[in-house]
Design a protein around this motif. Structure first.
Motif, PDB file in Angstrom:
ATOM      1  N   THR A   1     -37.333 -55.661  19.364  1.00 19.27           N
ATOM      2  CA  THR A   1     -37.162 -56.983  19.974  1.00 19.27           C
ATOM      3  C   THR A   1     -37.919 -57.103  21.297  1.00 19.27           C
ATOM      4  O   THR A   1     -37.784 -58.116  21.996  1.00 19.27           O
ATOM      5  N   LEU A   2     -38.721 -56.100  21.647  1.00 16.58           N
ATOM      6  CA  LEU A   2     -39.439 -56.104  22.915  1.00 16.58           C
ATOM      7  C   LEU A   2     -40.833 -56.700  22.712  1.00 16.58           C
ATOM      8  O   LEU A   2     -41.677 -56.116  22.023  1.00 16.58           O
TER       9      LEU A   2
ATOM     10  N   TYR B   1     -38.250 -64.874  20.180  1.00 17.97           N
ATOM     11  CA  TYR B   1     -37.192 -65.673  19.568  1.00 17.97           C
ATOM     12  C   TYR B   1     -36.932 -67.004  20.275  1.00 17.97           C
ATOM     13  O   TYR B   1     -36.347 -67.908  19.677  1.00 17.97           O
ATOM     14  N   ASP B   2     -37.319 -67.123  21.526  1.00 16.74           N
ATOM     15  CA  ASP B   2     -37.013 -68.310  22.318  1.00 16.74           C
ATOM     16  C   ASP B   2     -38.290 -69.056  22.679  1.00 16.74           C
ATOM     17  O   ASP B   2     -39.374 -68.464  22.721  1.00 16.74           O
ATOM     18  N   PRO B   3     -38.183 -70.362  22.955  1.00 20.12           N
ATOM     19  CA  PRO B   3     -39.372 -71.125  23.359  1.00 20.12           C
ATOM     20  C   PRO B   3     -40.039 -70.528  24.592  1.00 20.12           C
ATOM     21  O   PRO B   3     -39.361 -70.070  25.516  1.00 20.12           O
ATOM     22  N   ALA B   4     -41.350 -70.549  24.615  1.00 20.19           N
ATOM     23  CA  ALA B   4     -42.102 -69.941  25.713  1.00 20.19           C
ATOM     24  C   ALA B   4     -41.730 -70.538  27.061  1.00 20.19           C
ATOM     25  O   ALA B   4     -41.685 -69.827  28.077  1.00 20.19           O
TER      26      ALA B   4
ATOM     27  N   TYR C   1     -27.116 -58.327  18.845  1.00 28.23           N
ATOM     28  CA  TYR C   1     -26.023 -58.190  19.805  1.00 28.23           C
ATOM     29  C   TYR C   1     -24.669 -58.426  19.133  1.00 28.23           C
ATOM     30  O   TYR C   1     -23.700 -57.701  19.378  1.00 28.23           O
ATOM     31  N   ARG C   2     -24.596 -59.441  18.288  1.00 24.99           N
ATOM     32  CA  ARG C   2     -23.335 -59.736  17.607  1.00 24.99           C
ATOM     33  C   ARG C   2     -22.935 -58.585  16.676  1.00 24.99           C
ATOM     34  O   ARG C   2     -21.777 -58.168  16.640  1.00 24.99           O
ATOM     35  N   ALA C   3     -23.909 -58.096  15.927  1.00 24.57           N
ATOM     36  CA  ALA C   3     -23.622 -56.985  15.019  1.00 24.57           C
ATOM     37  C   ALA C   3     -23.233 -55.739  15.795  1.00 24.57           C
ATOM     38  O   ALA C   3     -22.302 -55.015  15.421  1.00 24.57           O
ATOM     39  N   ALA C   4     -23.924 -55.486  16.900  1.00 22.25           N
ATOM     40  CA  ALA C   4     -23.645 -54.304  17.715  1.00 22.25           C
ATOM     41  C   ALA C   4     -22.247 -54.368  18.313  1.00 22.25           C
ATOM     42  O   ALA C   4     -21.564 -53.345  18.443  1.00 22.25           O
ATOM     43  N   ARG C   5     -21.825 -55.577  18.692  1.00 18.12           N
ATOM     44  CA  ARG C   5     -20.486 -55.716  19.273  1.00 18.12           C
ATOM     45  C   ARG C   5     -19.420 -55.285  18.283  1.00 18.12           C
ATOM     46  O   ARG C   5     -18.470 -54.576  18.626  1.00 18.12           O
ATOM     47  N   GLY C   6     -19.569 -55.724  17.041  1.00 18.28           N
ATOM     48  CA  GLY C   6     -18.618 -55.309  16.030  1.00 18.28           C
ATOM     49  C   GLY C   6     -18.634 -53.806  15.820  1.00 18.28           C
ATOM     50  O   GLY C   6     -17.578 -53.176  15.649  1.00 18.28           O
TER      51      GLY C   6
ATOM     52  N   SER D   1     -28.994 -50.921  18.049  1.00 22.46           N
ATOM     53  CA  SER D   1     -30.067 -51.732  17.481  1.00 22.46           C
ATOM     54  C   SER D   1     -29.838 -51.866  15.980  1.00 22.46           C
ATOM     55  O   SER D   1     -29.371 -50.938  15.322  1.00 22.46           O
ATOM     56  N   VAL D   2     -30.125 -53.056  15.483  1.00 24.11           N
ATOM     57  CA  VAL D   2     -30.011 -53.344  14.048  1.00 24.11           C
ATOM     58  C   VAL D   2     -31.323 -54.008  13.650  1.00 24.11           C
ATOM     59  O   VAL D   2     -31.399 -55.242  13.518  1.00 24.11           O
ATOM     60  N   PRO D   3     -32.401 -53.247  13.485  1.00 21.88           N
ATOM     61  CA  PRO D   3     -33.721 -53.817  13.198  1.00 21.88           C
ATOM     62  C   PRO D   3     -33.689 -54.766  12.010  1.00 21.88           C
ATOM     63  O   PRO D   3     -32.979 -54.546  11.029  1.00 21.88           O
ATOM     64  N   GLY D   4     -34.469 -55.835  12.153  1.00 22.38           N
ATOM     65  CA  GLY D   4     -34.526 -56.847  11.103  1.00 22.38           C
ATOM     66  C   GLY D   4     -33.790 -58.114  11.477  1.00 22.38           C
ATOM     67  O   GLY D   4     -34.038 -59.172  10.878  1.00 22.38           O
ATOM     68  N   LEU D   5     -32.914 -58.021  12.471  1.00 22.85           N
ATOM     69  CA  LEU D   5     -32.197 -59.196  12.945  1.00 22.85           C
ATOM     70  C   LEU D   5     -32.803 -59.667  14.264  1.00 22.85           C
ATOM     71  O   LEU D   5     -33.485 -58.911  14.950  1.00 22.85           O
ATOM     72  N   SER D   6     -32.546 -60.905  14.619  1.00 25.12           N
ATOM     73  CA  SER D   6     -32.983 -61.403  15.914  1.00 25.12           C
ATOM     74  C   SER D   6     -32.208 -60.693  17.019  1.00 25.12           C
ATOM     75  O   SER D   6     -31.187 -60.032  16.760  1.00 25.12           O
TER      76      SER D   6
END
Length: 666
Positions: A289-290, A588-591, A530-535, A520-525
């Protein structure tokens, strides 16, 4: 009020609650019950086991799933405050400071926090081992980029007696502690990836292990070694030949660093292992994601042949924090022995003098706090810990109401039977942005959506008290990167001294080490990761953490004589499922959100004043840094004061009067 009357709370789906707000599960509740007896009578900073967002801090939030609170369970306390602040972190504490400074020291303020200690992420961990007293940060690490601090953050530091220059001068001799023992950075190659556990250390005085001296012993193939040395060279090919500098930068902002290394620098696939967690200490996630442009500005290798020039000086320098990836890194940062918990302690000492006899920067090193004194009726400022706010509502239409009702309950009760309600002339929400829509359900839908956008990055800071650090000295390492293991890195405590605290120069004496874990959960935004990691994080028991800590330390340090059974004295796991504030990312976000100060950013839309309720936290600046927390606290307080509630707001030379209304003058 009828017994059938209810106070509405927002509808929350099961998925929203688990992924977007909080979850503890049976594991966390049982851990809290099992350790309750062991923590009684122990000051919160000295409590070990699961800390950070600890068991008992948030179980009451589950009651929000029911959607309503029966009126017969609400007890009106009769307390009326000039200001109620939801959240006792650095932003909440500094909001109280600014309010007293501007509205008057006689004003009544209540700060409510769900944890058993103040400071929010600026937590302090204390240990006592073999007669040695040691501390380390359990969260917020340092005063980063202090020369870029906004005027309000500098004001806070000045007001509470922080003298960074004095501290740096006094600690200058300590900077060479580890190098004087022949120690430097190390890199651990795990057997799962490289067929054998191998620790490689760099020469003393070097900043990392990515250099020819260190890598001569790395278990790399001839081709991979040549590719890595090419990547580290100051004379590389131009992997983006034929594009202008502007085109290169725009392109690098659109691809990830691993993508750039694989498809443009064309390095051997095994080289990606070295950079799998690049930037994770800042962004709480893997390098997939970097953005490659961020990697360039962070000084990561692979860009010397592109002719990009120097990183622009002062780019977005008026934004808080280090702004990693968006501007040139600043010169230095300042780490107190307990991180920025020193700042939180100074703020509390200033707000509630009866809580401690200590008042100076140096005093904070060994200061004790009377937690019973934090919430006394005779105090103008009260800090109510262990209390979970459940609902914040105007007593009438937001533009006409004269008071706000704040409903809270005991944080550690998973099924509350009693709720308490206090009244406030004004409220500052200094908690997490993503939680605010559930606490203030009458907010406009556009504002709710904006507040929910910035998902916080989960991170774990583990502090382990050791009886000695002989193994580190024998192996010649003071910090070790472990890209393929459970914890990303292992490091000895920073060689910092303050007041009565100092780090031992004798390796036979006890010390605290830090271990950091990100997910890290590669393949997700980034937000979905972050949501997956929290769980994932909230499903990990303390026992699992302890097993992994002992296993990893034994594998990494065993060759130096380390014995996990003998040498580990205590473990504190600082679990932060809602850790760092979300920062905008060009993948992932607008410039314009990433590289400008546009008013359309969700952090700006979300932090708007709502009647008598203002919002202050680092999320509101989309920056996880301490100066962001201070800046947003100042904005929130001045918004309330400018709304006409109090007679005046003192002016500060310069553009101070405009800072809370003109984004470009932050």
């Amino acid at each position: 009020m009828s017994r059938k009357t209810t106070v509405s709370t927002p509808a929350i789906t099961r998925r929203d609650f688990i992924n977007g707000v909080l979850v503890s599960g049976a594991t966390g509740i049982m851990e809290g019950q099992a350790r309750a007896a062991g923590t009684a009578g122990i000051a919160p900073p000295a409590r070990t086991g699961m800390r950070g967002s600890h068991p008992g801090a948030f179980e009451a939030a589950h009651a929000l799933r029911d959607g309503t609170v029966p009126a017969h369970r609400i007890r009106k306390t009769g307390e009326v405050y000039d200001l109620v602040i939801v959240g006792g972190g650095l932003s909440g504490l500094s909001a109280a400071h600014f309010f007293r400074k501007y509205a008057g020291a006689d004003k009544k303020i209540l700060i409510i926090d769900n944890h058993d200690d103040f400071g929010g992420h600026a937590k302090r961990n204390e240990f006592s081992v073999d007669g040695a007293r040691m501390v380390l940060n359990g969260g917020t690490l340092e005063v980063e980029s202090p020369e870029r601090y906004n005027q309000w953050a500098r004001m806070i530091l000045d007001d509470i007696g922080v003298d960074l220059d004095r501290y740096l001068k006094e600690n200058a001799p300590n900077e060479s502690l580890y190098s004087s023992h022949g120690m430097g950075p190390g890199l651990f190659f795990d057997q799962e990836t490289w067929h054998a556990d191998t620790l490689v250390r760099s020469a003393v005085g070097t900043e990392n292990c990515l250099n020819a001296h260190a890598l001569q012993h790395a278990p790399l193939s001839r081709h991979a070694r040549a590719d890595l040395m090419r990547l580290l060279s100051a004379r590389q090919p131009d992997y983006l030949h034929g594009r202008s500098v502007a085109e290169k930068k725009k392109f690098l902002a659109s691809i990830s660093y691993p993508d750039y290394l694989s498809n443009w620098a064309k390095v051997d696939p095994s080289i990606l292992w070295f950079f799998r967690k690049a930037g994770s200490g800042v962004f709480c996630v893997g390098s997939d994601t970097l953005p490659a442009l961020f990697a360039w500005t962070l000084g990561l290798p692979g860009f010397s042949g592109l002719g990009l020039g120097d990183v622009p000086e002062g780019l977005l320098a008026d934004l808080p924090g280090g702004q990693h990836g968006r501007q040139k890194e600043s010169g230095h940062s300042v780490h107190f022995p307990d991180g920025n918990a020193t700042l939180a302690r100074l703020l509390v000492a200033s707000l509630i003098p009866a809580a401690t006899k200590a008042h100076t920067q140096e005093d904070m090193a060994t200061a004790t706090f009377d937690y019973a004194a934090l919430d006394r009726a005779r105090s103008n400022v009260r800090l109510r810990l262990g209390s979970m706010v459940m609902n914040v509502a105007h007593d009438g239409a937001p533009d006409q109401a004269r008071q706000v009702s704040v409903l809270y309950t005991a944080a550690g009760d998973g099924s509350p039977t009693q709720y308490h309600q206090v009244q406030a002339r004004q409220v500052v929400m200094a908690c997490w942005n993503m939680f605010i829509p559930y606490l203030v359900p009458t907010l406009p839908e556009t504002q709710k959506k904006a507040l929910a956008y910035g998902v916080k990055g989960p991170i774990v800071y583990v502090n382990v008290a050791l009886r000695n650090w002989r193994a580190f000295e024998k192996l010649g390492v003071s910090e070790i990167r472990c890209p393929g293991m459970y914890f990303d890195e292992i490091s000895l405590a920073e060689p910092a001294a303050l007041g009565g605290l100092s780090l031992p120069s004798d390796p036979d004496r006890p010390i605290v080490i830090r271990m950091i874990k990100t997910f890290s959960v590669p393949g997700l935004s980034k937000r979905e990761q972050y949501r997956a990691a929290r769980g994932m994080l909230l499903g990990i028991s303390f026992e699992t953490f302890e097993h992994e800590i002992r296993n990893q330390l034994q594998r990494v340090l065993g060759a130096g004589g380390f014995d996990a059974t003998r040498d580990i004295a205590a473990i504190t796991v600082n679990r932060w499922p809602h850790g760092y504030a979300y920062t905008y990312n060009s993948l992932y976000d607008p410039a314009e959100w990433v590289f400008t100060e546009t008013q359309t950013r969700p952090c700006v839309v979300g932090r708007q004043l709502f009647g008598r309720i203002a919002i202050a936290n680092s999320d509101a600046a989309a920056s996880p840094h301490t100066d962001a927390a201070f800046l947003e606290a100042h904005r929130a307080v001045t918004e309330l004061l400018d709304a006409g509630q109090y007679p005046f707001v003192p002016t500060v030379p310069g553009n101070a009067a405009d800072t809370h209304t003109n984004e470009g003058k932050m």
